[in-house]
Design an enzyme around this catalytic site. Sequence first.
Site, PDB file in Angstrom:
ATOM      1  N   TYR A 198      -1.168  -0.618  11.183  1.00 31.14           N
ATOM      2  CA  TYR A 198      -1.401  -1.281   9.896  1.00 31.14           C
ATOM      3  C   TYR A 198      -0.273  -0.979   8.928  1.00 31.14           C
ATOM      4  O   TYR A 198       0.364  -1.884   8.389  1.00 31.14           O
ATOM      5  CB  TYR A 198      -2.744  -0.842   9.285  1.00 31.14           C
ATOM      6  CG  TYR A 198      -2.867  -1.156   7.805  1.00 31.14           C
ATOM      7  CD1 TYR A 198      -2.900  -2.468   7.364  1.00 31.14           C
ATOM      8  CD2 TYR A 198      -2.926  -0.127   6.853  1.00 31.14           C
ATOM      9  CE1 TYR A 198      -2.997  -2.768   5.999  1.00 31.14           C
ATOM     10  CE2 TYR A 198      -3.025  -0.414   5.498  1.00 31.14           C
ATOM     11  CZ  TYR A 198      -3.055  -1.738   5.078  1.00 31.14           C
ATOM     12  OH  TYR A 198      -3.139  -2.024   3.729  1.00 31.14           O
TER      13      TYR A 198
ATOM     14  N   LYS B 150       2.710  -3.370   7.224  1.00 28.24           N
ATOM     15  CA  LYS B 150       2.886  -3.544   5.779  1.00 28.24           C
ATOM     16  C   LYS B 150       4.314  -3.148   5.378  1.00 28.24           C
ATOM     17  O   LYS B 150       4.944  -3.815   4.561  1.00 28.24           O
ATOM     18  CB  LYS B 150       1.869  -2.707   4.994  1.00 28.24           C
ATOM     19  CG  LYS B 150       0.429  -3.162   5.109  1.00 28.24           C
ATOM     20  CD  LYS B 150       0.149  -4.546   4.563  1.00 28.24           C
ATOM     21  CE  LYS B 150       0.262  -4.643   3.069  1.00 28.24           C
ATOM     22  NZ  LYS B 150      -0.196  -5.998   2.582  1.00 28.24           N
TER      23      LYS B 150
ATOM     24  N   LEU C  65     -14.193   3.483   3.954  1.00 29.92           N
ATOM     25  CA  LEU C  65     -14.951   4.723   3.756  1.00 29.92           C
ATOM     26  C   LEU C  65     -16.131   4.601   2.778  1.00 29.92           C
ATOM     27  O   LEU C  65     -17.279   4.859   3.168  1.00 29.92           O
ATOM     28  CB  LEU C  65     -14.020   5.855   3.284  1.00 29.92           C
ATOM     29  CG  LEU C  65     -14.748   7.190   3.057  1.00 29.92           C
ATOM     30  CD1 LEU C  65     -15.100   7.866   4.375  1.00 29.92           C
ATOM     31  CD2 LEU C  65     -13.919   8.140   2.201  1.00 29.92           C
TER      32      LEU C  65
ATOM     33  N   THR D 146       0.824  -1.208   0.000  1.00 30.41           N
ATOM     34  CA  THR D 146       0.000   0.000   0.000  1.00 30.41           C
ATOM     35  C   THR D 146       0.864   1.268   0.000  1.00 30.41           C
ATOM     36  O   THR D 146       1.979   1.262   0.537  1.00 30.41           O
ATOM     37  CB  THR D 146      -0.893  -0.016   1.262  1.00 30.41           C
ATOM     38  OG1 THR D 146      -1.415   1.285   1.492  1.00 30.41           O
ATOM     39  CG2 THR D 146      -0.115  -0.406   2.514  1.00 30.41           C
ATOM     40  N   ASP D 147       0.303   2.361  -0.507  1.00 29.70           N
ATOM     41  CA  ASP D 147       1.017   3.650  -0.450  1.00 29.70           C
ATOM     42  C   ASP D 147       1.121   4.157   0.989  1.00 29.70           C
ATOM     43  O   ASP D 147       1.901   5.068   1.273  1.00 29.70           O
ATOM     44  CB  ASP D 147       0.340   4.696  -1.343  1.00 29.70           C
ATOM     45  CG  ASP D 147      -1.086   5.035  -0.931  1.00 29.70           C
ATOM     46  OD1 ASP D 147      -1.655   4.344  -0.058  1.00 29.70           O
ATOM     47  OD2 ASP D 147      -1.650   6.015  -1.493  1.00 29.70           O
ATOM     48  N   GLU D 148       0.337   3.550   1.913  1.00 28.65           N
ATOM     49  CA  GLU D 148       0.364   4.041   3.302  1.00 28.65           C
ATOM     50  C   GLU D 148       1.723   3.821   3.962  1.00 28.65           C
ATOM     51  O   GLU D 148       2.023   4.443   4.969  1.00 28.65           O
ATOM     52  CB  GLU D 148      -0.751   3.385   4.122  1.00 28.65           C
ATOM     53  CG  GLU D 148      -2.105   3.714   3.539  1.00 28.65           C
ATOM     54  CD  GLU D 148      -3.299   3.330   4.408  1.00 28.65           C
ATOM     55  OE1 GLU D 148      -3.163   3.299   5.638  1.00 28.65           O
ATOM     56  OE2 GLU D 148      -4.361   3.058   3.829  1.00 28.65           O
TER      57      GLU D 148
ATOM     58  N   ASN E 297     -12.088  13.717   1.797  1.00 23.73           N
ATOM     59  CA  ASN E 297     -13.102  12.747   2.253  1.00 23.73           C
ATOM     60  C   ASN E 297     -14.511  13.326   2.201  1.00 23.73           C
ATOM     61  O   ASN E 297     -15.448  12.674   1.745  1.00 23.73           O
ATOM     62  CB  ASN E 297     -12.805  12.309   3.693  1.00 23.73           C
ATOM     63  CG  ASN E 297     -11.534  11.480   3.778  1.00 23.73           C
ATOM     64  OD1 ASN E 297     -11.079  10.926   2.780  1.00 23.73           O
ATOM     65  ND2 ASN E 297     -10.961  11.404   4.973  1.00 23.73           N
TER      66      ASN E 297
HETATM   67  P1  NAD Z   1      -9.569  -7.440   2.851  1.00 25.45           P
HETATM   68  O1  NAD Z   1      -9.493  -7.175   4.321  1.00 25.45           O
HETATM   69  O2  NAD Z   1     -10.842  -7.190   2.118  1.00 25.45           O
HETATM   70  O3  NAD Z   1      -9.191  -8.980   2.593  1.00 25.45           O
HETATM   71  C1  NAD Z   1      -8.140  -9.625   3.247  1.00 25.45           C
HETATM   72  C2  NAD Z   1      -8.308 -11.135   3.041  1.00 25.45           C
HETATM   73  O4  NAD Z   1      -7.201 -11.783   3.697  1.00 25.45           O
HETATM   74  C3  NAD Z   1      -9.583 -11.691   3.652  1.00 25.45           C
HETATM   75  O5  NAD Z   1     -10.230 -12.569   2.747  1.00 25.45           O
HETATM   76  C4  NAD Z   1      -9.091 -12.453   4.888  1.00 25.45           C
HETATM   77  O6  NAD Z   1      -9.911 -13.562   5.224  1.00 25.45           O
HETATM   78  C5  NAD Z   1      -7.688 -12.884   4.452  1.00 25.45           C
HETATM   79  N1  NAD Z   1      -6.798 -13.126   5.589  1.00 25.45           N
HETATM   80  C6  NAD Z   1      -6.577 -12.291   6.648  1.00 25.45           C
HETATM   81  N2  NAD Z   1      -5.714 -12.871   7.514  1.00 25.45           N
HETATM   82  C7  NAD Z   1      -5.370 -14.079   6.975  1.00 25.45           C
HETATM   83  C8  NAD Z   1      -4.496 -15.122   7.389  1.00 25.45           C
HETATM   84  N3  NAD Z   1      -3.809 -15.052   8.535  1.00 25.45           N
HETATM   85  N4  NAD Z   1      -4.357 -16.218   6.587  1.00 25.45           N
HETATM   86  C9  NAD Z   1      -5.062 -16.298   5.405  1.00 25.45           C
HETATM   87  N5  NAD Z   1      -5.908 -15.354   4.985  1.00 25.45           N
HETATM   88  C10 NAD Z   1      -6.056 -14.242   5.752  1.00 25.45           C
HETATM   89  O7  NAD Z   1      -8.360  -6.637   2.218  1.00 25.45           O
HETATM   90  P2  NAD Z   1      -8.207  -5.961   0.775  1.00 25.45           P
HETATM   91  O8  NAD Z   1      -8.692  -4.577   0.852  1.00 25.45           O
HETATM   92  O9  NAD Z   1      -8.724  -6.879  -0.267  1.00 25.45           O
HETATM   93  O10 NAD Z   1      -6.615  -5.884   0.664  1.00 25.45           O
HETATM   94  C11 NAD Z   1      -5.851  -6.944   0.099  1.00 25.45           C
HETATM   95  C12 NAD Z   1      -4.373  -6.571   0.114  1.00 25.45           C
HETATM   96  O11 NAD Z   1      -4.177  -5.378  -0.624  1.00 25.45           O
HETATM   97  C13 NAD Z   1      -3.825  -6.309   1.517  1.00 25.45           C
HETATM   98  O12 NAD Z   1      -2.533  -6.855   1.578  1.00 25.45           O
HETATM   99  C14 NAD Z   1      -3.795  -4.789   1.626  1.00 25.45           C
HETATM  100  O13 NAD Z   1      -2.782  -4.368   2.499  1.00 25.45           O
HETATM  101  C15 NAD Z   1      -3.497  -4.416   0.187  1.00 25.45           C
HETATM  102  N6  NAD Z   1      -3.987  -3.074  -0.233  1.00 25.45           N
HETATM  103  C16 NAD Z   1      -5.291  -2.710  -0.033  1.00 25.45           C
HETATM  104  C17 NAD Z   1      -5.737  -1.462  -0.457  1.00 25.45           C
HETATM  105  C18 NAD Z   1      -7.177  -1.036  -0.291  1.00 25.45           C
HETATM  106  O14 NAD Z   1      -7.508   0.112  -0.576  1.00 25.45           O
HETATM  107  N7  NAD Z   1      -8.093  -1.900   0.138  1.00 25.45           N
HETATM  108  C19 NAD Z   1      -4.837  -0.580  -1.082  1.00 25.45           C
HETATM  109  C20 NAD Z   1      -3.512  -0.987  -1.278  1.00 25.45           C
HETATM  110  C21 NAD Z   1      -3.112  -2.235  -0.851  1.00 25.45           C
HETATM  111  P1  TYD Z   2     -10.306   4.056   5.032  1.00 29.24           P
HETATM  112  O1  TYD Z   2     -11.318   3.579   4.044  1.00 29.24           O
HETATM  113  O2  TYD Z   2     -10.307   3.447   6.402  1.00 29.24           O
HETATM  114  O3  TYD Z   2      -8.880   3.897   4.321  1.00 29.24           O
HETATM  115  P2  TYD Z   2      -7.399   4.386   4.834  1.00 29.24           P
HETATM  116  O4  TYD Z   2      -7.485   4.885   6.198  1.00 29.24           O
HETATM  117  O5  TYD Z   2      -6.637   3.106   4.748  1.00 29.24           O
HETATM  118  O6  TYD Z   2      -6.990   5.414   3.844  1.00 29.24           O
HETATM  119  O7  TYD Z   2     -10.462   5.624   5.211  1.00 29.24           O
HETATM  120  C1  TYD Z   2     -10.337   6.532   4.124  1.00 29.24           C
HETATM  121  C2  TYD Z   2     -10.419   7.935   4.674  1.00 29.24           C
HETATM  122  O8  TYD Z   2     -11.738   8.156   5.212  1.00 29.24           O
HETATM  123  C3  TYD Z   2      -9.462   8.189   5.838  1.00 29.24           C
HETATM  124  O9  TYD Z   2      -8.977   9.522   5.751  1.00 29.24           O
HETATM  125  C4  TYD Z   2     -10.336   8.036   7.072  1.00 29.24           C
HETATM  126  C5  TYD Z   2     -11.695   8.493   6.594  1.00 29.24           C
HETATM  127  N1  TYD Z   2     -12.856   7.835   7.261  1.00 29.24           N
HETATM  128  C6  TYD Z   2     -13.861   8.615   7.836  1.00 29.24           C
HETATM  129  O10 TYD Z   2     -13.822   9.863   7.827  1.00 29.24           O
HETATM  130  N2  TYD Z   2     -14.911   7.972   8.440  1.00 29.24           N
HETATM  131  C7  TYD Z   2     -14.997   6.610   8.493  1.00 29.24           C
HETATM  132  O11 TYD Z   2     -15.978   6.084   9.082  1.00 29.24           O
HETATM  133  C8  TYD Z   2     -13.969   5.828   7.872  1.00 29.24           C
HETATM  134  C9  TYD Z   2     -14.021   4.329   7.892  1.00 29.24           C
HETATM  135  C10 TYD Z   2     -12.911   6.485   7.256  1.00 29.24           C
END
Ligand code: NAD
Ligand code: TYD
Length: 337
Positions: A150, A154, A190, A125-127, A249
Site C-alpha cells: 500500500y 502511494k 482499527l 499518507t505519512d506511511e 494501539n
Molecule cells: P477509502 O478506502 O474509504 O475510500 C476510497 C474510495 O476510492 C472508495 O470510495 C472507492 O470506491 C474509491 N476507489 C477505489 N478504487 C477506485 C478506482 N479505481 N476508481 C475510482 N474510484 C476508486 O479510503 P480513505 O480512507 O477515504 O482514503 C482516501 C485517500 O486518502 C486515499 O488516497 C488514502 O491513501 C489517503 N489517506 C488515508 C488516510 C486514512 O487514515 N484513511 C490517511 C492519509 C491518507
Molecule cells: P489500520 O487502521 O489498518 O491503519 P494503518 O495500518 O494504515 O496505520 O491500523 C492501525 C494500527 O492498528 C496498525 O498498527 C495495525 C493495528 N491493527 C490491529 O492491531 N488490529 C486490527 O484488526 C487492525 C485492522 C489494525
Amino acid sequence: MNVLVTGGSGFIGANLVRLLLAERPGWRIVNLDKLTYAGNPENLADLAENPRYRFVRADICNGELVADLFRTERIDGVMHLAAESHVDRSILAPSVFIETNVRGSQVLLEAAREFGVKRFLHVSTDEVYGSLGPTGLFTEETPVAPSSPYSASKAASDLLALAYAHTFRVPVVVTRCSNNYGPYQFPEKLIPLMIANAVRDLPLPVYGDGMNVRDWIHVEDHCRGLLAAFEDGKDGEVYNFGASSERHNIHIVKQVLDLVGKPHSLVQYVKDRPGHDRRYAIDSRKAQAKLGWAPRRRFEDALAETVRWYVERRAWWERIISGEYLRYYEKQYGARR
Ligand code: NAD
Ligand code: TYD
C-alpha cells in the site's frame, strides 16, 4: 469553480464533499468513484438532488472516460483521493493497489496535463515515510521509504505527481496525512473495527504486542487541511498533516471498550501483520505556518463522539459488514487466532 473529487464515496472523500459544498457555495463538485467494496453511495445519498453535486460511477484507470469528464465538465481543479487504502488487503492482494493507486493516478495527471487545471491535489499518507524508532517525527524532508505494498504504491504515485509538476508544470500539491478517524470509515480500519466488534461482544484482534504507535487526526481536521492546501498550497510542494496525537494501539482499543462499556477481556492478541510499521508521528509545522491551518479536535473528545456515531448507526455498518467483507474478515483473521 468545477472541482473533480475522486473517491468521494469513501471515508475521507464523503467528509470532504460535504465540507466543500458547505464552505464553498460557488463550487460545483463532480465525484468520480468506482464504488469498490470501500465506496458506499449511501454516504452521500442525501445529495442526489443537489444541483452543485454530480456523481459519476467509473474507474479512474479509464483514460477515455476521464478525458471526456474533464472536457464536458470543464474541470478547473482536482482533489484526488480514490485509492485502495487498506494495508492488510495490500498484503493479501497487491496488484489492484498498483493498478488504482499508481496507474489510476497517472491517468488523472495526464488528463490534468492535457486539459489544464488550476490545481491538482494529490492526497497521500505519512506511511510513505516508512517507520520511526521511539523518537523523532516525519517532516516533508524525510526520505520516502515505504514498507507495505500500500505505502509503496502511494509513494510511487506521490513521485509521479511531483514529476508531472516538475516536468510538465502541472500545478500539483501533495499532502501526507497521519491516521484518520471519524464518521463513514469502513470498519476494516482499527477504530471502527474495534467499535463494531465491541458492540457485538466479539474479540478485538490486536496485532503483535499492541505497542505500535499511530498519530491520530480527526477526518474533519484533515479535510480542512486539504481545502487549505488546494487553495493556498505552492505548486510542487508537499504538506504534512497531523494532530500530534500519538497513541499505542492497545491504549485506543481499551479506550474503545471503556466507551462502549465492554470488558477489557474482549482484547485478543493475534499474530502480527507482516512488515508492521512500528511507529508513525508527524510534524505538521509547515502546513501550520504556510497554510494557516491547525487541527481543532482533541483526540479524547473526538474519539468519544466517533464511538457514539458508530453505536448510533449500527444499521449503516451492519449493511456493509456482509458478503465480500465477511470473506475478507475470515481470510484476514481466521488464521491469526
Ligand atoms: P477509502 O478506502 O474509504 O475510500 C476510497 C474510495 O476510492 C472508495 O470510495 C472507492 O470506491 C474509491 N476507489 C477505489 N478504487 C477506485 C478506482 N479505481 N476508481 C475510482 N474510484 C476508486 O479510503 P480513505 O480512507 O477515504 O482514503 C482516501 C485517500 O486518502 C486515499 O488516497 C488514502 O491513501 C489517503 N489517506 C488515508 C488516510 C486514512 O487514515 N484513511 C490517511 C492519509 C491518507
Ligand atoms: P489500520 O487502521 O489498518 O491503519 P494503518 O495500518 O494504515 O496505520 O491500523 C492501525 C494500527 O492498528 C496498525 O498498527 C495495525 C493495528 N491493527 C490491529 O492491531 N488490529 C486490527 O484488526 C487492525 C485492522 C489494525
